[in-house]
Design an enzyme around this catalytic site. Structure first.
Site, PDB file in Angstrom:
ATOM      1  N   TYR A  86     -64.528  44.620 -10.741  1.00 10.31           N
ATOM      2  CA  TYR A  86     -63.733  45.861 -11.653  1.00 10.31           C
ATOM      3  C   TYR A  86     -64.389  46.925 -11.631  1.00 10.31           C
ATOM      4  CZ  TYR A  86     -61.515  48.344 -15.500  1.00 10.31           C
ATOM      5  OH  TYR A  86     -61.255  49.170 -16.155  1.00 10.31           O
ATOM      6  N   LYS A 104     -64.390  50.788 -10.228  1.00 13.67           N
ATOM      7  CA  LYS A 104     -64.087  52.087 -11.172  1.00 13.67           C
ATOM      8  C   LYS A 104     -65.344  53.267 -11.143  1.00 13.67           C
ATOM      9  CE  LYS A 104     -61.190  52.721 -13.803  1.00 13.67           C
ATOM     10  NZ  LYS A 104     -60.055  53.103 -13.667  1.00 13.67           N
ATOM     11  N   ALA A 127     -54.291  51.210 -11.805  1.00 15.49           N
ATOM     12  CA  ALA A 127     -55.433  50.397 -11.217  1.00 15.49           C
ATOM     13  C   ALA A 127     -55.230  49.075 -11.637  1.00 15.49           C
ATOM     14  CB  ALA A 127     -56.814  51.098 -12.190  1.00 15.49           C
ATOM     15  N   THR A 137     -63.805  53.962 -17.395  1.00 17.55           N
ATOM     16  CA  THR A 137     -64.234  53.049 -18.506  1.00 17.55           C
ATOM     17  C   THR A 137     -65.695  52.943 -18.644  1.00 17.55           C
ATOM     18  OG1 THR A 137     -64.099  50.538 -18.781  1.00 17.55           O
ATOM     19  CG2 THR A 137     -64.263  51.343 -16.295  1.00 17.55           C
ATOM     20  N   ASP A 138     -65.974  52.520 -19.821  1.00 18.70           N
ATOM     21  CA  ASP A 138     -67.312  52.440 -20.087  1.00 18.70           C
ATOM     22  C   ASP A 138     -68.183  51.249 -19.424  1.00 18.70           C
ATOM     23  OD1 ASP A 138     -66.276  50.165 -21.342  1.00 18.70           O
ATOM     24  OD2 ASP A 138     -67.064  50.711 -23.467  1.00 18.70           O
ATOM     25  N   GLU A 139     -67.307  50.391 -18.764  1.00 16.20           N
ATOM     26  CA  GLU A 139     -67.915  49.299 -17.854  1.00 16.20           C
ATOM     27  C   GLU A 139     -68.538  49.954 -16.970  1.00 16.20           C
ATOM     28  OE1 GLU A 139     -65.799  45.965 -17.192  1.00 16.20           O
ATOM     29  OE2 GLU A 139     -64.731  45.830 -19.134  1.00 16.20           O
ATOM     30  N   THR A 188     -46.634  46.445 -10.466  1.00 14.02           N
ATOM     31  CA  THR A 188     -47.492  45.095 -10.396  1.00 14.02           C
ATOM     32  C   THR A 188     -47.168  44.155 -11.380  1.00 14.02           C
ATOM     33  OG1 THR A 188     -49.272  45.660 -11.567  1.00 14.02           O
ATOM     34  CG2 THR A 188     -49.347  46.408  -9.128  1.00 14.02           C
TER      35      THR A 188
HETATM   36  P1  NAD Z   1     -52.595  47.986 -17.144  1.00 16.83           P
HETATM   37  O1  NAD Z   1     -53.188  46.795 -16.148  1.00 16.83           O
HETATM   38  O2  NAD Z   1     -51.885  47.532 -18.150  1.00 16.83           O
HETATM   39  O3  NAD Z   1     -51.552  49.054 -16.280  1.00 16.83           O
HETATM   40  C1  NAD Z   1     -51.861  49.464 -14.905  1.00 16.83           C
HETATM   41  C2  NAD Z   1     -50.798  49.816 -14.258  1.00 16.83           C
HETATM   42  O4  NAD Z   1     -51.104  50.283 -12.928  1.00 16.83           O
HETATM   43  C3  NAD Z   1     -49.521  49.031 -14.257  1.00 16.83           C
HETATM   44  O5  NAD Z   1     -48.446  49.637 -14.563  1.00 16.83           O
HETATM   45  C4  NAD Z   1     -49.707  48.716 -12.639  1.00 16.83           C
HETATM   46  O6  NAD Z   1     -48.118  48.497 -12.372  1.00 16.83           O
HETATM   47  C5  NAD Z   1     -49.962  50.199 -11.831  1.00 16.83           C
HETATM   48  N1  NAD Z   1     -50.531  49.912 -10.573  1.00 16.83           N
HETATM   49  C6  NAD Z   1     -51.574  49.108 -10.332  1.00 16.83           C
HETATM   50  N2  NAD Z   1     -51.793  49.222  -8.896  1.00 16.83           N
HETATM   51  C7  NAD Z   1     -50.830  50.241  -8.494  1.00 16.83           C
HETATM   52  C8  NAD Z   1     -50.872  50.964  -7.529  1.00 16.83           C
HETATM   53  N3  NAD Z   1     -51.439  50.424  -6.174  1.00 16.83           N
HETATM   54  N4  NAD Z   1     -50.018  51.896  -7.383  1.00 16.83           N
HETATM   55  C9  NAD Z   1     -49.201  52.336  -8.262  1.00 16.83           C
HETATM   56  N5  NAD Z   1     -49.335  51.811  -9.761  1.00 16.83           N
HETATM   57  C10 NAD Z   1     -50.236  50.481  -9.621  1.00 16.83           C
HETATM   58  O7  NAD Z   1     -53.816  48.906 -17.308  1.00 16.83           O
HETATM   59  P2  NAD Z   1     -54.369  49.670 -18.738  1.00 16.83           P
HETATM   60  O8  NAD Z   1     -55.213  48.725 -19.472  1.00 16.83           O
HETATM   61  O9  NAD Z   1     -53.234  50.342 -19.202  1.00 16.83           O
HETATM   62  O10 NAD Z   1     -55.593  50.640 -18.042  1.00 16.83           O
HETATM   63  C11 NAD Z   1     -55.055  52.084 -17.735  1.00 16.83           C
HETATM   64  C12 NAD Z   1     -56.279  52.526 -17.191  1.00 16.83           C
HETATM   65  O11 NAD Z   1     -57.266  52.775 -17.974  1.00 16.83           O
HETATM   66  C13 NAD Z   1     -56.955  51.819 -15.933  1.00 16.83           C
HETATM   67  O12 NAD Z   1     -57.377  52.818 -14.828  1.00 16.83           O
HETATM   68  C14 NAD Z   1     -58.275  51.282 -16.572  1.00 16.83           C
HETATM   69  O13 NAD Z   1     -59.037  51.078 -15.738  1.00 16.83           O
HETATM   70  C15 NAD Z   1     -58.657  52.039 -17.732  1.00 16.83           C
HETATM   71  N6  NAD Z   1     -59.185  51.566 -18.992  1.00 16.83           N
HETATM   72  C16 NAD Z   1     -58.373  50.651 -19.691  1.00 16.83           C
HETATM   73  C17 NAD Z   1     -59.087  50.364 -20.792  1.00 16.83           C
HETATM   74  C18 NAD Z   1     -58.525  49.039 -21.544  1.00 16.83           C
HETATM   75  O14 NAD Z   1     -59.092  48.593 -22.446  1.00 16.83           O
HETATM   76  N7  NAD Z   1     -57.195  48.768 -21.410  1.00 16.83           N
HETATM   77  C19 NAD Z   1     -60.530  50.272 -21.313  1.00 16.83           C
HETATM   78  C20 NAD Z   1     -60.966  51.517 -20.382  1.00 16.83           C
HETATM   79  C21 NAD Z   1     -60.199  52.131 -19.211  1.00 16.83           C
HETATM   80  O1  DAU Z   2     -64.518  48.194 -21.831  1.00 19.38           O
HETATM   81  C1  DAU Z   2     -63.260  48.848 -21.372  1.00 19.38           C
HETATM   82  C2  DAU Z   2     -62.540  47.673 -20.278  1.00 19.38           C
HETATM   83  O2  DAU Z   2     -62.183  46.715 -21.427  1.00 19.38           O
HETATM   84  C3  DAU Z   2     -61.603  48.194 -19.649  1.00 19.38           C
HETATM   85  O3  DAU Z   2     -62.082  49.004 -18.738  1.00 19.38           O
HETATM   86  C4  DAU Z   2     -60.779  46.990 -18.800  1.00 19.38           C
HETATM   87  O4  DAU Z   2     -59.575  47.357 -18.007  1.00 19.38           O
HETATM   88  C5  DAU Z   2     -60.286  46.247 -19.989  1.00 19.38           C
HETATM   89  O5  DAU Z   2     -59.561  45.038 -19.425  1.00 19.38           O
HETATM   90  C6  DAU Z   2     -61.478  45.660 -20.948  1.00 19.38           C
HETATM   91  O6  DAU Z   2     -62.191  44.739 -20.104  1.00 19.38           O
HETATM   92  P1  DAU Z   2     -62.740  43.490 -21.133  1.00 19.38           P
HETATM   93  O7  DAU Z   2     -63.487  42.592 -19.905  1.00 19.38           O
HETATM   94  O8  DAU Z   2     -63.912  43.958 -21.958  1.00 19.38           O
HETATM   95  O9  DAU Z   2     -61.780  43.045 -21.712  1.00 19.38           O
HETATM   96  P2  DAU Z   2     -61.163  41.603 -22.146  1.00 19.38           P
HETATM   97  O10 DAU Z   2     -60.009  41.688 -23.044  1.00 19.38           O
HETATM   98  O11 DAU Z   2     -60.742  40.694 -20.615  1.00 19.38           O
HETATM   99  O12 DAU Z   2     -62.298  40.916 -22.770  1.00 19.38           O
HETATM  100  C7  DAU Z   2     -62.709  41.453 -23.944  1.00 19.38           C
HETATM  101  C8  DAU Z   2     -63.655  40.477 -24.238  1.00 19.38           C
HETATM  102  O13 DAU Z   2     -63.365  39.076 -24.717  1.00 19.38           O
HETATM  103  C9  DAU Z   2     -64.914  40.035 -23.073  1.00 19.38           C
HETATM  104  O14 DAU Z   2     -66.235  40.031 -23.700  1.00 19.38           O
HETATM  105  C10 DAU Z   2     -64.401  38.763 -22.622  1.00 19.38           C
HETATM  106  C11 DAU Z   2     -63.838  38.263 -23.804  1.00 19.38           C
HETATM  107  N1  DAU Z   2     -62.632  37.091 -23.492  1.00 19.38           N
HETATM  108  C12 DAU Z   2     -61.610  37.432 -22.991  1.00 19.38           C
HETATM  109  C13 DAU Z   2     -60.448  36.817 -22.778  1.00 19.38           C
HETATM  110  C14 DAU Z   2     -59.493  37.236 -21.714  1.00 19.38           C
HETATM  111  C15 DAU Z   2     -62.692  35.982 -24.112  1.00 19.38           C
HETATM  112  O15 DAU Z   2     -63.627  35.470 -24.632  1.00 19.38           O
HETATM  113  N2  DAU Z   2     -61.825  34.830 -23.800  1.00 19.38           N
HETATM  114  C16 DAU Z   2     -60.716  35.560 -23.115  1.00 19.38           C
HETATM  115  O16 DAU Z   2     -59.707  34.716 -22.904  1.00 19.38           O
END
Ligand code: NAD
Ligand code: DAU
Length: 351
Positions: A166, A170, A85, A141-143, A38
């Site tokens: 979202y 999850k 995801a 995720t903690d969310e 994606t």
């Molecule tokens: P990301 O958005 O960077 O990557 C997601 C990947 O999934 C992409 O490579 C995308 O192409 C692939 N994907 C999406 N839909 C798909 C489908 N239908 N089939 C196959 N592949 C698909 O996400 P991330 O930040 O690396 O997060 C990875 C996992 O960890 C997720 O499940 C997310 O919920 C969880 N998570 C992320 C964070 C964070 O801070 N980034 C925190 C807690 C949990």
């Molecule tokens: O807690 C785990 C989660 O953390 C994961 O499950 C999600 O996949 C990951 O995207 C992340 O979610 P958040 O919503 O916490 O992350 P984000 O980076 O989007 O935002 C972090 C904080 O910053 C949140 O309080 C929103 C704020 N924010 C974010 C953006 C993009 C801003 O203030 N301005 C912004 O432009």
């Protein structure tokens, strides 16, 4: 962990995880990265290992039952680490249905394939016997726990109370994973981690977005008062924690993973501006995210006491390395923000 299916391995955490296991473990025979590519999937994250004989990329959708079944038949996985995801809260507000189908239905499709392939008597609904050593790990995720006030921490027994499409998707996926363990005896774990940061994160999330905008002297959009709190975890610490759960986690258990690093968003933005020597006048307070969770904090007690994992990074060290990584990889940032990374796939896999 020998034959590993990593879903979403072209994304931020998945690509770091593939590097991590190939670089640190000697028990890996084959890692298959199954990813739909994606907007968030970027094969440039894996360019340095694409000729490693232990690594294979397969483009596909986790919602494709036939495709996922064929993958299991071909590679005979013993381990599934499910990252794929839709992961961005802001996008889920605009497009909730995509999050529900990808995150819930996609998870169930994988669980069905794992059950069919691993169960010793797949036609016997009462049998709970599986091939030895198999494990399915759901990256959550903690969310899913919702929002905290000024005090308190999420433990594994905190009731789920998701607030965004979202996090609801999850939480739904977690419930399906739990049900497959309770009903069918599928050997699963669920990990729930806090906000990750580190190399290769798409610049739609807070830290890479702010670094990117600051470098371009663009305004830094802070939602509302910017005093929302997240618990930041370096992605390499997250990868180590997932390995600890796969190696030593008790079947059926949930493990929270946090960085012991609670920070207000505004403090992070100021840290980035300071590190890049940019003025605070770039900060722009914009309208708040609807349903914005005020605070997350993870109690790490279970994983640290049971499995001996703890975060190795301090936030200062992690942020210094992360900012340096973005400074050292301007082409990666340019390709991602311009969409040019999609051409990489066409060039690499045009046959
Ligand atoms: P990301 O958005 O960077 O990557 C997601 C990947 O999934 C992409 O490579 C995308 O192409 C692939 N994907 C999406 N839909 C798909 C489908 N239908 N089939 C196959 N592949 C698909 O996400 P991330 O930040 O690396 O997060 C990875 C996992 O960890 C997720 O499940 C997310 O919920 C969880 N998570 C992320 C964070 C964070 O801070 N980034 C925190 C807690 C949990
Ligand atoms: O807690 C785990 C989660 O953390 C994961 O499950 C999600 O996949 C990951 O995207 C992340 O979610 P958040 O919503 O916490 O992350 P984000 O980076 O989007 O935002 C972090 C904080 O910053 C949140 O309080 C929103 C704020 N924010 C974010 C953006 C993009 C801003 O203030 N301005 C912004 O432009």
């Amino acid at each position: 962990m020998k034959n590993v299916l990593v879903t979403g391995g072209a994304g931020f955490i998945g690509s770091n995880f593939i590097h991590y296991i190939l670089g640190t473990r000697d028990d890996i025979q084959q890692v298959v990265n199954y990813d739909l590519l994606t907007y968030a999937g970027n094969l440039e994250n894996l360019a340095d290992i694409e000729t490693d004989p232990r690594y294979t990329f397969v483009r596909g959708d986790i919602r494709d039952r036939e495709g996922v079944k064929e993958l299991f038949d071909e590679y005979d996985f013993d381990t599934v680490v499910h990252f794929a995801a839709e992961s961005h809260v802001d996008r889920s507000i605009l497009e909730p249905e995509l999050f529900l189908t990808t995150n819930v239905v996609g998870t169930q499709t994988l669980l069905d394939a794992a059950k069919a392939h691993w169960k010793l008597a797949p036609e016997d609904k009462y049998s709970r016997e599986y091939k030895p050593g198999v494990r399915y790990l759901q990256v959550s995720t903690d969310e899913v726990y919702g929002a905290l006030g000024k005090t308190g921490m999420f433990t594994e027994t905190t009731p789920l109370s998701p607030n965004s499409p979202y996090s609801a998707s999850k939480a739904g996926a977690d419930m399906v994973v739990r049900a497959y363990h309770e009903t069918y005896g599928l050997p699963v774990n669920i990990t729930r981690c806090s906000n990750n940061y580190g190399p290769c994160q798409f610049p739609e999330k807070l830290i890479p977005l702010m670094i990117h905008n600051a470098l371009d002297d663009k305004s830094l959009p802070v939602y509302g008062d910017g005093m929302q709190v997240r618990d930041w975890l370096h992605v390499h610490d997250h990868c180590a924690a997932i390995c600890a759960v796969l190696d030593k986690g008790r079947v059926g258990e949930v493990y929270n993973i946090g960085g012991n690093n609670e920070r207000a968003n505004l403090d992070i933005v100021r840290l980035i501006l300071d590190a890049l020597d940019k003025p605070e006048s770039l900060i722009a307070h914009v309208q708040d995210r609807p349903g914005h969770d005020r605070r997350y904090a993870i109690d790490n007690g279970k994983i640290t006491s049971e499995l001996g994992w703890k975060p190795a990074y301090t936030f200062e060290q992690g942020m210094e390395e992360t900012i340096k990584w973005y400074l050292d990889h301007p082409a990666w940032v340019e390709h991602v923000t311009s969409g040019a990374y999609r051409d990489y796939y066409k060039r690499m896999y045009r046959s």
